[in-house]
Design an enzyme around this catalytic site. Sequence first.
Site, PDB file in Angstrom:
ATOM      1  N   GLN A 123     -31.158  52.332  37.413  1.00 38.99           N
ATOM      2  CA  GLN A 123     -30.480  51.195  38.126  1.00 38.99           C
ATOM      3  C   GLN A 123     -29.607  52.272  39.038  1.00 38.99           C
ATOM      4  O   GLN A 123     -29.400  51.861  40.504  1.00 38.99           O
ATOM      5  CB  GLN A 123     -29.637  50.412  37.434  1.00 38.99           C
ATOM      6  CG  GLN A 123     -28.469  49.656  38.247  1.00 38.99           C
ATOM      7  CD  GLN A 123     -28.254  48.519  37.419  1.00 38.99           C
ATOM      8  OE1 GLN A 123     -28.513  47.911  36.391  1.00 38.99           O
ATOM      9  NE2 GLN A 123     -26.871  48.151  37.756  1.00 38.99           N
TER      10      GLN A 123
ATOM     11  N   ALA B 244     -26.459  47.218  41.733  1.00 43.23           N
ATOM     12  CA  ALA B 244     -26.507  45.816  41.439  1.00 43.23           C
ATOM     13  C   ALA B 244     -26.010  44.802  42.651  1.00 43.23           C
ATOM     14  O   ALA B 244     -25.428  45.392  43.458  1.00 43.23           O
ATOM     15  CB  ALA B 244     -25.465  45.824  40.122  1.00 43.23           C
ATOM     16  N   THR B 245     -26.276  43.612  42.146  1.00 46.01           N
ATOM     17  CA  THR B 245     -25.550  42.472  43.095  1.00 46.01           C
ATOM     18  C   THR B 245     -25.156  41.491  42.241  1.00 46.01           C
ATOM     19  O   THR B 245     -25.417  41.240  41.041  1.00 46.01           O
ATOM     20  CB  THR B 245     -26.737  42.036  43.960  1.00 46.01           C
ATOM     21  OG1 THR B 245     -27.779  41.367  43.170  1.00 46.01           O
ATOM     22  CG2 THR B 245     -27.543  42.908  44.762  1.00 46.01           C
ATOM     23  N   ILE B 246     -24.321  40.602  43.067  1.00 52.72           N
ATOM     24  CA  ILE B 246     -23.880  39.253  42.561  1.00 52.72           C
ATOM     25  C   ILE B 246     -24.680  38.115  43.310  1.00 52.72           C
ATOM     26  O   ILE B 246     -25.096  38.120  44.270  1.00 52.72           O
ATOM     27  CB  ILE B 246     -22.433  38.867  42.754  1.00 52.72           C
ATOM     28  CG1 ILE B 246     -22.111  37.613  42.082  1.00 52.72           C
ATOM     29  CG2 ILE B 246     -22.003  39.123  44.050  1.00 52.72           C
ATOM     30  CD1 ILE B 246     -20.511  37.049  42.241  1.00 52.72           C
ATOM     31  N   SER B 247     -25.527  37.458  42.342  1.00 59.88           N
ATOM     32  CA  SER B 247     -26.436  36.457  42.838  1.00 59.88           C
ATOM     33  C   SER B 247     -25.791  35.594  43.901  1.00 59.88           C
ATOM     34  O   SER B 247     -24.602  35.307  43.796  1.00 59.88           O
ATOM     35  CB  SER B 247     -27.166  35.756  41.794  1.00 59.88           C
ATOM     36  OG  SER B 247     -28.093  36.601  41.116  1.00 59.88           O
TER      37      SER B 247
ATOM     38  N   THR C 259     -33.163  47.118  33.453  1.00 66.92           N
ATOM     39  CA  THR C 259     -33.930  48.650  33.339  1.00 66.92           C
ATOM     40  C   THR C 259     -32.735  49.739  32.729  1.00 66.92           C
ATOM     41  O   THR C 259     -31.609  48.812  32.401  1.00 66.92           O
ATOM     42  CB  THR C 259     -34.191  49.340  34.554  1.00 66.92           C
ATOM     43  OG1 THR C 259     -34.752  50.480  34.455  1.00 66.92           O
ATOM     44  CG2 THR C 259     -32.994  49.336  35.627  1.00 66.92           C
TER      45      THR C 259
ATOM     46  N   HIS D 132     -26.676  30.733  40.937  1.00 71.15           N
ATOM     47  CA  HIS D 132     -26.166  30.744  39.719  1.00 71.15           C
ATOM     48  C   HIS D 132     -25.979  29.129  39.310  1.00 71.15           C
ATOM     49  O   HIS D 132     -25.985  28.645  38.317  1.00 71.15           O
ATOM     50  CB  HIS D 132     -24.707  31.067  39.894  1.00 71.15           C
ATOM     51  CG  HIS D 132     -24.386  32.627  39.663  1.00 71.15           C
ATOM     52  ND1 HIS D 132     -23.700  33.490  40.601  1.00 71.15           N
ATOM     53  CD2 HIS D 132     -25.247  33.472  38.944  1.00 71.15           C
ATOM     54  CE1 HIS D 132     -24.022  34.612  40.073  1.00 71.15           C
ATOM     55  NE2 HIS D 132     -24.521  34.762  39.150  1.00 71.15           N
TER      56      HIS D 132
ATOM     57  N   ASP E 168     -23.108  44.100  30.041  1.00 69.65           N
ATOM     58  CA  ASP E 168     -23.573  44.940  31.055  1.00 69.65           C
ATOM     59  C   ASP E 168     -23.559  46.522  30.714  1.00 69.65           C
ATOM     60  O   ASP E 168     -22.829  47.069  29.769  1.00 69.65           O
ATOM     61  CB  ASP E 168     -22.697  44.925  32.367  1.00 69.65           C
ATOM     62  CG  ASP E 168     -23.634  45.026  33.535  1.00 69.65           C
ATOM     63  OD1 ASP E 168     -23.893  44.309  34.274  1.00 69.65           O
ATOM     64  OD2 ASP E 168     -23.964  46.293  34.056  1.00 69.65           O
TER      65      ASP E 168
END
Length: 348
Positions: free
Chosen positions: A345, A177-180, A340, A185, A232
């Site tokens: 993931q 995963a990533t932080i956008s 997904t 944001h 999450d």
Amino acid sequence: PLISVRVGLSRRDADVSVSELGAFPPCVVRHGIGRGGACARVFLPRASVSSWLMPHTPTATLVCRVASSCAPAKCFGYQKKKGRTNNQTLLPFRRLSALSGSVLATFSAAAFLPGEAMAWRSSGESNDELVDNLRDNGVITRTSVALAMKRVDRANYVVPGSGGPYQDRPLPIGYGATISAPHMHAHCLEVLGDWLRPGARVLDVGSGTGYLTALFAEFVTSEPGGVVVGIDHIPELVAMSRGNFQKDNRASTLAAGQVLLVTGDGRLGYDARAPYDAIHVGAAAPSIPEALIAQLAPGGRLVLPVGPEGGDQQLKAVDKDAAGNITERVLMGVFYIPLTDTGHQLSR
């Protein structure tokens, strides 16, 4: 100055066409026969690409469909300026369908716009400077968004060692995963601005490290009934987000039940606190999940990226009116990780 993208094929009798994806800026497409075979060339104004390039990652995508079944021979791009060419760069491509001969060519902004890795170049040395740059560059227009982003320090929500917290780019947080990027944001807060009222209910799907969840809380928890649910499906990320709330001196919102950070399949929403005035999804769904539509309150708005993994994705605003009718609006082309199951993931 123009950016030129050319797709060439080894057979001169091939029929090459280029179709635009997402909210690609206006361009001119020319087809012809080159020395190496059939080709299609796309010309795009440099300024348009600089201000448009996909918000989530510094890439843009073109699909080139070939009528005859012959393998692509060349795929390259360069910036053309004053009749001369420079920065010639090979473009990676992969075959989508052997039957149709379609090709997906993905190219990096950095190859054409040196020094402009992100669309708005809003990075800063501090959280306040980052927000000020986002505002100066027109990404933030609402004072309420700027104030909220200044009150929530992004440094408390990135993984140490993953990169500068005030860089305007996405950062890895582990577990596929990533932080956008901050500008993404900010854009979502702008789009949801009218729905983020004190006392509103908000669902943040794919809440990750909890950054956007904390931002939502800035808008809605000042009045009774206001609640934000961050969901999450990776338990470790949920635990990390709770720790980040502690680090950011926001544990009181968890204790008061104003913010819930829960583990679950975000594709199914979180029915226990529905309906929601605003829903945000931080990963691309192949189609809009029906459960999220069902949990959206009349008059509410859902913002999410829609599209296949690694393919053409669009950020959409989905509104439900008082009678329950649904309308959709495309906001821009984007590139997100997929919404997904946990196994897929973690295997990315």
